[in-house]
Structures are given as C-alpha cells and as structure tokens.
Scaffold this motif. Structure first.
Motif, PDB file in Angstrom:
ATOM      1  N   MET A 272     -32.570 -11.942  22.565  1.00  0.00           N
ATOM      2  CA  MET A 272     -33.938 -12.402  22.378  1.00  0.00           C
ATOM      3  C   MET A 272     -34.662 -11.438  21.464  1.00  0.00           C
ATOM      4  O   MET A 272     -34.616 -10.241  21.681  1.00  0.00           O
ATOM      5  N   ALA A 273     -35.306 -11.944  20.475  1.00  0.00           N
ATOM      6  CA  ALA A 273     -36.053 -11.087  19.569  1.00  0.00           C
ATOM      7  C   ALA A 273     -37.507 -11.536  19.524  1.00  0.00           C
ATOM      8  O   ALA A 273     -37.794 -12.719  19.427  1.00  0.00           O
ATOM      9  N   LYS A 274     -38.380 -10.582  19.641  1.00  0.00           N
ATOM     10  CA  LYS A 274     -39.804 -10.853  19.520  1.00  0.00           C
ATOM     11  C   LYS A 274     -40.226 -10.315  18.169  1.00  0.00           C
ATOM     12  O   LYS A 274     -40.055  -9.134  17.902  1.00  0.00           O
ATOM     13  N   LYS A 275     -40.717 -11.179  17.313  1.00  0.00           N
ATOM     14  CA  LYS A 275     -41.044 -10.767  15.960  1.00  0.00           C
ATOM     15  C   LYS A 275     -42.513 -10.403  15.865  1.00  0.00           C
ATOM     16  O   LYS A 275     -43.373 -11.240  16.062  1.00  0.00           O
ATOM     17  N   SER A 276     -42.754  -9.153  15.600  1.00  0.00           N
ATOM     18  CA  SER A 276     -44.107  -8.670  15.383  1.00  0.00           C
ATOM     19  C   SER A 276     -44.035  -7.734  14.191  1.00  0.00           C
ATOM     20  O   SER A 276     -43.447  -6.668  14.276  1.00  0.00           O
ATOM     21  N   VAL A 277     -44.598  -8.149  13.071  1.00  0.00           N
ATOM     22  CA  VAL A 277     -44.479  -7.375  11.842  1.00  0.00           C
ATOM     23  C   VAL A 277     -45.868  -7.027  11.350  1.00  0.00           C
ATOM     24  O   VAL A 277     -46.728  -7.885  11.231  1.00  0.00           O
TER      25      VAL A 277
ATOM     26  N   ILE B  21     -40.859  -4.976  15.510  1.00  0.00           N
ATOM     27  CA  ILE B  21     -40.629  -4.709  16.937  1.00  0.00           C
ATOM     28  C   ILE B  21     -39.715  -5.805  17.472  1.00  0.00           C
ATOM     29  O   ILE B  21     -39.983  -6.980  17.294  1.00  0.00           O
ATOM     30  N   LYS B  22     -38.633  -5.383  18.124  1.00  0.00           N
ATOM     31  CA  LYS B  22     -37.642  -6.330  18.636  1.00  0.00           C
ATOM     32  C   LYS B  22     -37.433  -6.077  20.122  1.00  0.00           C
ATOM     33  O   LYS B  22     -37.387  -4.941  20.574  1.00  0.00           O
ATOM     34  N   MET B  23     -37.319  -7.152  20.906  1.00  0.00           N
ATOM     35  CA  MET B  23     -37.060  -7.036  22.340  1.00  0.00           C
ATOM     36  C   MET B  23     -35.558  -7.186  22.567  1.00  0.00           C
ATOM     37  O   MET B  23     -34.950  -8.161  22.138  1.00  0.00           O
ATOM     38  N   VAL B  24     -34.959  -6.187  23.235  1.00  0.00           N
ATOM     39  CA  VAL B  24     -33.509  -6.154  23.439  1.00  0.00           C
ATOM     40  C   VAL B  24     -33.219  -6.035  24.929  1.00  0.00           C
ATOM     41  O   VAL B  24     -33.881  -5.286  25.645  1.00  0.00           O
ATOM     42  N   LYS B  25     -32.215  -6.761  25.397  1.00  0.00           N
ATOM     43  CA  LYS B  25     -31.815  -6.694  26.801  1.00  0.00           C
ATOM     44  C   LYS B  25     -30.798  -5.578  26.981  1.00  0.00           C
ATOM     45  O   LYS B  25     -29.791  -5.515  26.286  1.00  0.00           O
ATOM     46  N   SER B  26     -31.041  -4.694  27.937  1.00  0.00           N
ATOM     47  CA  SER B  26     -30.152  -3.575  28.215  1.00  0.00           C
ATOM     48  C   SER B  26     -28.883  -4.074  28.905  1.00  0.00           C
ATOM     49  O   SER B  26     -28.966  -4.819  29.878  1.00  0.00           O
ATOM     50  N   PRO B  27     -27.701  -3.663  28.421  1.00  0.00           N
ATOM     51  CA  PRO B  27     -26.464  -4.118  29.061  1.00  0.00           C
ATOM     52  C   PRO B  27     -26.244  -3.512  30.454  1.00  0.00           C
ATOM     53  O   PRO B  27     -25.608  -4.129  31.303  1.00  0.00           O
TER      54      PRO B  27
ATOM     55  N   PHE C  23     -38.172  -2.553  24.194  1.00  0.00           N
ATOM     56  CA  PHE C  23     -38.616  -2.809  22.834  1.00  0.00           C
ATOM     57  C   PHE C  23     -38.068  -1.743  21.900  1.00  0.00           C
ATOM     58  O   PHE C  23     -38.103  -0.558  22.207  1.00  0.00           O
ATOM     59  N   VAL C  24     -37.580  -2.180  20.733  1.00  0.00           N
ATOM     60  CA  VAL C  24     -37.066  -1.286  19.701  1.00  0.00           C
ATOM     61  C   VAL C  24     -37.965  -1.450  18.490  1.00  0.00           C
ATOM     62  O   VAL C  24     -38.173  -2.562  18.011  1.00  0.00           O
ATOM     63  N   GLU C  25     -38.514  -0.339  18.010  1.00  0.00           N
ATOM     64  CA  GLU C  25     -39.416  -0.365  16.858  1.00  0.00           C
ATOM     65  C   GLU C  25     -38.762   0.316  15.669  1.00  0.00           C
ATOM     66  O   GLU C  25     -38.012   1.269  15.843  1.00  0.00           O
ATOM     67  N   SER C  26     -39.073  -0.171  14.469  1.00  0.00           N
ATOM     68  CA  SER C  26     -38.537   0.430  13.261  1.00  0.00           C
ATOM     69  C   SER C  26     -39.493   0.176  12.109  1.00  0.00           C
ATOM     70  O   SER C  26     -40.106  -0.887  12.033  1.00  0.00           O
ATOM     71  N   ILE C  27     -39.616   1.159  11.214  1.00  0.00           N
ATOM     72  CA  ILE C  27     -40.431   1.021  10.013  1.00  0.00           C
ATOM     73  C   ILE C  27     -39.482   0.980   8.830  1.00  0.00           C
ATOM     74  O   ILE C  27     -38.647   1.869   8.673  1.00  0.00           O
ATOM     75  N   MET C  28     -39.601  -0.084   8.014  1.00  0.00           N
ATOM     76  CA  MET C  28     -38.649  -0.296   6.921  1.00  0.00           C
ATOM     77  C   MET C  28     -39.299  -1.091   5.798  1.00  0.00           C
ATOM     78  O   MET C  28     -40.387  -1.645   5.989  1.00  0.00           O
TER      79      MET C  28
END
Length: 49
Positions: free
Chosen positions: A1-6, A20-26, A33-38
């Motif tokens: 599942m990915a939540k797109k917030s740019v 910002i992406k929402m990731v399910k922990s295994p 939530f995983v954030e990245s600037i690119m």
C-alpha cells in the motif's frame, strides 16, 4: 500500500520533491511511513518499489 503525498521543495537552482510512502512491516504487520527527498522525475519509481 502506498500513500502518495508529494510536496515541492526548491533549494537554489535545484527542484526537489518530498515523497511519503506507507509500508507494511514484515515482522509486526504494522504500517510505517517512509519519507524521501528526491528530484521530481524519481518520485514514481520510489512509490512503485
């Protein structure tokens, strides 16, 4: 599942985006939530991973 917030960020002559992406922990099954600037052209690749 990915939540797109740019959000667009500008620093000097470079244009950057924060994704910002929402990731399910295994391990626990909880979502985090995983954030990245690119650069804007790499946002779709980040969200597809």
């Amino acid at each position: 599942m990915a939540k797109k917030s740019v959000a667009s960020l500008q620093t000097g002559s470079k244009r950057l985006s924060k994704a910002i992406k929402m990731v399910k922990s295994p391990k626990t099954g909880a979502y985090m939530f995983v954030e990245s600037i690119m650069p804007p052209d790499l946002v779709n690749d980040f969200l597809k991973k």
